[in-house]
Design a protein around this motif. Structure first.
Motif, short mmCIF file in Angstrom:
data_model
loop_
_atom_site.label_atom_id
_atom_site.label_comp_id
_atom_site.label_asym_id
_atom_site.label_seq_id
_atom_site.Cartn_x
_atom_site.Cartn_y
_atom_site.Cartn_z
N GLY A 193 -7.04 11.64 73.80
CA GLY A 193 -7.41 12.49 73.88
C GLY A 193 -8.58 13.10 73.10
N PHE A 194 -8.87 12.02 72.22
CA PHE A 194 -10.02 12.52 71.57
C PHE A 194 -10.73 11.47 71.09
N GLY A 195 -10.50 10.12 72.05
CA GLY A 195 -11.21 9.22 72.14
C GLY A 195 -10.82 7.75 71.62
N ALA A 196 -9.88 8.22 70.50
CA ALA A 196 -8.98 7.25 69.87
C ALA A 196 -8.05 5.86 70.99
N ASP A 197 -7.78 4.66 70.54
CA ASP A 197 -6.45 4.08 71.07
C ASP A 197 -5.86 4.55 70.41
N VAL A 198 -4.75 4.46 71.38
CA VAL A 198 -3.26 4.49 70.12
C VAL A 198 -2.64 3.43 70.91
N ASP A 199 -2.09 2.60 70.41
CA ASP A 199 -1.37 1.28 70.60
C ASP A 199 0.18 1.57 70.87
N VAL A 200 1.62 1.92 71.87
CA VAL A 200 2.78 2.03 72.12
C VAL A 200 3.66 0.51 72.50
N ASP A 201 3.65 0.58 71.51
CA ASP A 201 5.09 -0.62 71.90
C ASP A 201 6.25 0.16 72.12
N TYR A 202 7.13 -0.71 73.55
CA TYR A 202 8.23 0.01 74.61
C TYR A 202 8.91 -0.97 73.68
N ARG A 203 10.82 -0.77 73.62
CA ARG A 203 11.79 -1.75 73.16
C ARG A 203 12.58 -1.12 74.07
N THR A 204 13.40 -1.75 74.62
CA THR A 204 15.17 -1.73 75.29
C THR A 204 15.86 -1.24 74.54
N MET A 205 16.98 -0.31 75.24
CA MET A 205 17.81 0.10 74.58
C MET A 205 19.18 -1.10 73.92
N THR A 206 18.75 -2.67 74.27
CA THR A 206 19.33 -2.94 74.00
C THR A 206 18.79 -3.61 73.14
N ASP A 207 17.44 -3.13 72.21
CA ASP A 207 16.98 -4.56 71.37
C ASP A 207 17.78 -3.61 70.07
N PRO A 208 17.93 -4.15 69.22
CA PRO A 208 19.04 -3.82 67.60
C PRO A 208 17.84 -3.03 67.19
N LEU A 209 16.46 -3.17 66.59
CA LEU A 209 15.45 -2.82 66.22
C LEU A 209 14.87 -1.24 66.74
N VAL A 210 15.44 -0.94 67.83
CA VAL A 210 15.10 -0.32 67.57
C VAL A 210 16.33 0.98 68.98
N TYR A 211 17.32 0.42 68.42
CA TYR A 211 18.14 1.64 69.27
C TYR A 211 19.80 0.96 68.27
N GLU A 212 20.33 1.99 68.03
CA GLU A 212 22.01 1.68 67.16
C GLU A 212 23.41 2.43 67.70
N GLN A 213 24.50 2.11 67.91
CA GLN A 213 25.01 2.83 68.93
C GLN A 213 26.27 1.91 67.74
N SER A 214 27.01 3.07 67.37
CA SER A 214 28.40 3.75 67.06
C SER A 214 29.32 3.18 67.76
N GLU A 215 30.18 3.01 67.30
CA GLU A 215 31.73 3.14 68.01
C GLU A 215 32.30 4.51 68.49
N LEU A 216 31.80 5.51 67.46
CA LEU A 216 32.51 6.52 67.81
C LEU A 216 31.99 8.14 68.92
N CYS A 217 32.54 7.43 69.68
CA CYS A 217 31.78 8.22 71.11
C CYS A 217 32.89 8.91 71.36
N ALA A 218 33.39 10.52 70.90
CA ALA A 218 34.59 11.33 71.30
C ALA A 218 34.31 11.57 73.02
N ALA A 219 35.93 11.95 73.56
CA ALA A 219 35.56 12.29 74.75
C ALA A 219 35.41 13.92 74.74
N PRO A 220 35.22 14.14 75.93
CA PRO A 220 34.37 13.90 76.81
C PRO A 220 32.96 13.14 76.89
N SER A 221 32.26 13.46 75.68
CA SER A 221 30.82 12.33 75.84
C SER A 221 31.74 10.94 75.53
#
Length: 194
Positions: free
Chosen positions: A2-30
């Motif tokens: 919006g101010f004329g500067a370039d911003v590079d954005v890198d996306y990764r999927t949730m399967t990539d451990p660099l970007v997403y971590e899932q613990s084993e603690l999922c209590a019902a009903p979530s």
């Protein structure tokens, strides 16, 4: 941006451990979420400002299928000779709350009562600053306690109860760990709301 500067954005999927971590603690009903959904992993902007992100424990409500968000979002800002890490912890437990039960967010003994309207409430924030030129570490930690108030049948709202902020200057070469943060903080500010 919006101010004329370039911003590079890198996306990764949730399967990539660099970007997403899932613990084993999922209590019902979530339910735990692991998908190929894309998340922002890094952004690079002007003046060598570089930020990376990491997400933890995405949840959905097992009954409605609504997203409950992440339990933690972490950003690392790398700017010249300073690294800043910002962690935000959210309430994502999806359970029906009994308005008669004593409960407030931030009470570890009562977290199983969390849920609507607490979902998405910020429980705590921690900012860690590392000055790489002096190898000095600083930590600023804020915890919130909120309570549920009713304004009618099935009508609730969240109000702040206590905000506790603690600040440590850990010194040269002393990185923050659970052990180093048991030392008394340099400053503590506690604000109570009536």
């Amino acid at each position: 941006d919006g101010f004329g500067a370039d911003v590079d954005v890198d996306y990764r999927t949730m399967t990539d451990p660099l970007v997403y971590e899932q613990s084993e603690l999922c209590a019902a009903p979530s339910r735990c979420v692991r998908s190929t959904r894309s998340l922002v992993w890094s952004m690079k902007g002007v003046e060598n400002l570089f930020t990376t992100y990491k997400y933890r424990d995405a949840r959905v409500d097992g009954r409605s299928g609504r997203t409950l968000g992440f339990t933690e979002v972490e950003s690392h800002i790398h700017l010249f000779d300073v690294d800043i890490t910002h962690r935000t912890y959210y309430d994502t437990v999806s359970q029906t709350h009994d308005p008669q039960a004593p409960f407030y967010v931030g009470n570890p003994a009562a977290t199983t009562f969390a849920g609507f309207p607490f979902v998405g409430e910020v429980l705590a924030q921690t900012v860690t600053i590392h000055d790489k030129t002096t190898d000095r570490w600083y930590v600023d930690s804020t915890q919130r306690e909120v309570e549920l108030r009713g304004s009618g049948i099935d009508s609730y709202y969240v109000v702040p109860k206590v905000i506790r902020q603690r600040y440590w200057d850990l010194g040269v070469g002393v990185a923050p760990t659970p052990q180093t943060l048991t030392t008394p903080p340099l400053r503590t500010i506690e604000t109570r709301f009536e």
